[in-house]
Scaffold this active site. Structure first.
Site, PDB file in Angstrom:
ATOM      1  N   ASN A  62       0.841  -1.208   0.000  1.00 32.37           N
ATOM      2  CA  ASN A  62       0.000   0.000   0.000  1.00 32.37           C
ATOM      3  C   ASN A  62       0.870   1.250   0.000  1.00 32.37           C
ATOM      4  O   ASN A  62       1.906   1.305   0.660  1.00 32.37           O
ATOM      5  CB  ASN A  62      -1.002  -0.004   1.168  1.00 32.37           C
ATOM      6  N   CYS A  73      -4.224   0.753  -2.417  1.00 28.48           N
ATOM      7  CA  CYS A  73      -4.050  -0.500  -1.675  1.00 28.48           C
ATOM      8  C   CYS A  73      -2.930  -1.348  -2.295  1.00 28.48           C
ATOM      9  O   CYS A  73      -2.631  -1.233  -3.498  1.00 28.48           O
ATOM     10  CB  CYS A  73      -5.331  -1.337  -1.736  1.00 28.48           C
ATOM     11  N   GLU A  75      -3.035  -4.504  -3.035  1.00 28.23           N
ATOM     12  CA  GLU A  75      -3.523  -5.441  -4.054  1.00 28.23           C
ATOM     13  C   GLU A  75      -3.585  -4.771  -5.430  1.00 28.23           C
ATOM     14  O   GLU A  75      -3.156  -5.342  -6.434  1.00 28.23           O
ATOM     15  CB  GLU A  75      -4.932  -5.947  -3.706  1.00 28.23           C
TER      16      GLU A  75
HETATM   17  N1  THU Z   1      -5.240  -1.437   2.570  1.00 32.26           N
HETATM   18  C1  THU Z   1      -4.688  -2.253   1.637  1.00 32.26           C
HETATM   19  O1  THU Z   1      -3.613  -1.960   1.090  1.00 32.26           O
HETATM   20  N2  THU Z   1      -5.322  -3.391   1.335  1.00 32.26           N
HETATM   21  C2  THU Z   1      -6.417  -3.863   1.971  1.00 32.26           C
HETATM   22  O2  THU Z   1      -6.871  -4.951   1.671  1.00 32.26           O
HETATM   23  C3  THU Z   1      -7.056  -3.059   3.010  1.00 32.26           C
HETATM   24  C4  THU Z   1      -6.486  -1.714   3.225  1.00 32.26           C
HETATM   25  C5  THU Z   1      -4.493  -0.220   2.952  1.00 32.26           C
HETATM   26  C6  THU Z   1      -5.104   1.080   2.541  1.00 32.26           C
HETATM   27  C7  THU Z   1      -4.469   2.011   3.547  1.00 32.26           C
HETATM   28  O3  THU Z   1      -3.175   2.373   3.088  1.00 32.26           O
HETATM   29  C8  THU Z   1      -4.308   1.160   4.784  1.00 32.26           C
HETATM   30  O4  THU Z   1      -4.374  -0.177   4.358  1.00 32.26           O
HETATM   31  C9  THU Z   1      -5.341   1.413   5.855  1.00 32.26           C
HETATM   32  O5  THU Z   1      -6.614   1.303   5.376  1.00 32.26           O
END
Ligand code: THU
Length: 157
Positions: A62, A73, A75
């Site tokens: 992320n 995110c 993913e």
């Molecule tokens: N986040 C992800 O990268 N993937 C997920 O599946 C859930 C949330 C990140 C977004 C943000 O940078 C942090 O986690 C908090 O929400």
């Protein structure tokens, strides 16, 4: 009116060490990918690793921004990079892991709706089911295809 039910099957493992070898390698890559997370605002480090049909493993994490919605995110960072570099390779599996306060979270992080939608489209485009591995220190879940985490997918106009 007819009452309907949607059943979802998935496998639960106590530890990622119990996964079959190629999935365990991917789970380890997702945990390692958390190290490159840029998350000064949430302090929640998420890593994703994708196994492509050409054998490549693509990692993402992320990436946050002071203008919060501009961040992305783990993913989607990994999927967009994978498809930008290897547009002809199918994404066979994606593993996701999250680290908080220096430790792999016990309960696995579950992808947000926007990431699920992006998974759905790449799965449809490749014609090959995308396995989803949610890695946690206390529990690890394996889903065989995107439909299992996103029933009633929007996929046509
Ligand atoms: N986040 C992800 O990268 N993937 C997920 O599946 C859930 C949330 C990140 C977004 C943000 O940078 C942090 O986690 C908090 O929400």
């Amino acid at each position: 009116m007819t009452q309907k039910e949607i059943n979802i099957r998935y496998r639960e493992f106590i530890s990622p060490d119990e996964l079959q070898e190629e999935d365990r390698i991917l789970a380890d890559a997702a945990v390692r990918a958390t190290r490159n997370s840029y998350s000064p605002y949430s302090r929640f480090k998420v890593g994703a690793a994708i196994r492509l049909s050409n054998g490549e493993i693509i990692k993402g994490s992320n990436q946050e921004n002071i203008a919060y919605p501009s961040g992305l995110c783990a993913e989607r960072t990994a999927m967009f990079y994978a498809h930008a570099v290897f547009p002809d390779a199918a994404m066979e599996a994606i593993a996701i892991a999250a680290v908080k306060d220096g430790n792999l979270c016990g309960k696995p992080a579950s992808p947000c709706g926007a990431c699920r939608q992006v998974m759905a489209e790449y799965q449809k485009q490749s014609g090959i089911p995308m396995k989803i591995i949610l890695v946690g220190a206390e529990r690890t879940y394996v889903f065989d295809k995107v439909e299992d985490i996103l029933p009633l997918i929007f996929d046509s106009l």
